[in-house]
Design a protein around this motif. Structure first.
Motif, PDB file in Angstrom:
ATOM      1  N   PRO A  30       0.844  -1.200   0.000  1.00  0.00           N
ATOM      2  CA  PRO A  30       0.000   0.000   0.000  1.00  0.00           C
ATOM      3  C   PRO A  30       0.879   1.250   0.000  1.00  0.00           C
ATOM      4  O   PRO A  30       1.996   1.243   0.535  1.00  0.00           O
ATOM      5  N   PRO A  31       0.388   2.325  -0.575  1.00  0.00           N
ATOM      6  CA  PRO A  31       1.181   3.565  -0.627  1.00  0.00           C
ATOM      7  C   PRO A  31       1.632   4.039   0.751  1.00  0.00           C
ATOM      8  O   PRO A  31       2.732   4.562   0.897  1.00  0.00           O
ATOM      9  N   GLU A  32       0.799   3.843   1.761  1.00  0.00           N
ATOM     10  CA  GLU A  32       1.159   4.282   3.116  1.00  0.00           C
ATOM     11  C   GLU A  32       2.384   3.531   3.633  1.00  0.00           C
ATOM     12  O   GLU A  32       3.244   4.110   4.293  1.00  0.00           O
ATOM     13  N   VAL A  33       2.454   2.240   3.337  1.00  0.00           N
ATOM     14  CA  VAL A  33       3.602   1.427   3.758  1.00  0.00           C
ATOM     15  C   VAL A  33       4.849   1.883   3.005  1.00  0.00           C
ATOM     16  O   VAL A  33       5.912   2.066   3.602  1.00  0.00           O
ATOM     17  N   SER A  34       4.713   2.091   1.729  1.00  0.00           N
ATOM     18  CA  SER A  34       5.851   2.560   0.932  1.00  0.00           C
ATOM     19  C   SER A  34       6.364   3.908   1.440  1.00  0.00           C
ATOM     20  O   SER A  34       7.576   4.125   1.523  1.00  0.00           O
ATOM     21  N   ALA A  35       5.457   4.796   1.787  1.00  0.00           N
ATOM     22  CA  ALA A  35       5.854   6.118   2.293  1.00  0.00           C
ATOM     23  C   ALA A  35       6.627   5.986   3.596  1.00  0.00           C
ATOM     24  O   ALA A  35       7.641   6.668   3.797  1.00  0.00           O
ATOM     25  N   LEU A  36       6.173   5.109   4.487  1.00  0.00           N
ATOM     26  CA  LEU A  36       6.885   4.897   5.755  1.00  0.00           C
ATOM     27  C   LEU A  36       8.275   4.316   5.506  1.00  0.00           C
ATOM     28  O   LEU A  36       9.242   4.690   6.170  1.00  0.00           O
ATOM     29  N   ALA A  46       6.921  -0.625   9.186  1.00  0.00           N
ATOM     30  CA  ALA A  46       5.966   0.148   8.385  1.00  0.00           C
ATOM     31  C   ALA A  46       4.601  -0.530   8.357  1.00  0.00           C
ATOM     32  O   ALA A  46       3.572   0.129   8.518  1.00  0.00           O
ATOM     33  N   ASN A  49       2.918  -0.230  11.857  1.00  0.00           N
ATOM     34  CA  ASN A  49       2.356   1.113  12.051  1.00  0.00           C
ATOM     35  C   ASN A  49       1.154   1.361  11.158  1.00  0.00           C
ATOM     36  O   ASN A  49       0.181   1.984  11.579  1.00  0.00           O
ATOM     37  N   TRP A  50       1.211   0.868   9.935  1.00  0.00           N
ATOM     38  CA  TRP A  50       0.078   0.994   9.011  1.00  0.00           C
ATOM     39  C   TRP A  50      -1.156   0.309   9.580  1.00  0.00           C
ATOM     40  O   TRP A  50      -2.278   0.815   9.443  1.00  0.00           O
TER      41      TRP A  50
END
Length: 100
Positions: A30-36, A46, A49-50
């Motif tokens: 997911p984009p949120e995981v990639s961002a972390l 990541a 936390n996601w």
């Protein structure tokens, strides 16, 4: 210059390969995981936390000690196959994310 290829000009072998690969399970992060991860978190941290979980919550759900989990997240330890599978299950992500 032609931009697209007409269907009747496409190679049947290429079409078959494309269709086969498209159907393969390829779990994307997911984009949120990639961002972390771009900010420096490990994949495990990541994802945790996601999912909105603390290390203590993971410990309660899995029996994996908080210190050991911290070592996994920081890369100080690798983790056994069994441990990584257990983490993928509790974090509800594909095993392939953690297990090679």
């Amino acid at each position: 210059m032609r931009e697209t290829i007409a269907e009747d000009e496409e190679d049947p072998a290429d079409i078959a390969m494309y269709d086969a690969r498209k159907g393969e399970a390829s779990p994307h992060l997911p984009p949120e995981v990639s961002a972390l991860m771009l900010r420096g978190d490990s994949l495990l941290k990541a994802v945790r936390n996601w999912r909105g979980l603390t290390q203590q919550m993971i410990e309660q759900k899995t029996g994996i000690g908080q210190g050991y989990l911290s070592d996994l997240e920081s890369g100080r330890r690798k983790g056994t196959h069994e441990t990584l599978v257990k983490l993928s299950e509790v974090l509800d992500v594909p095993r392939e994310w953690f297990v090679e």
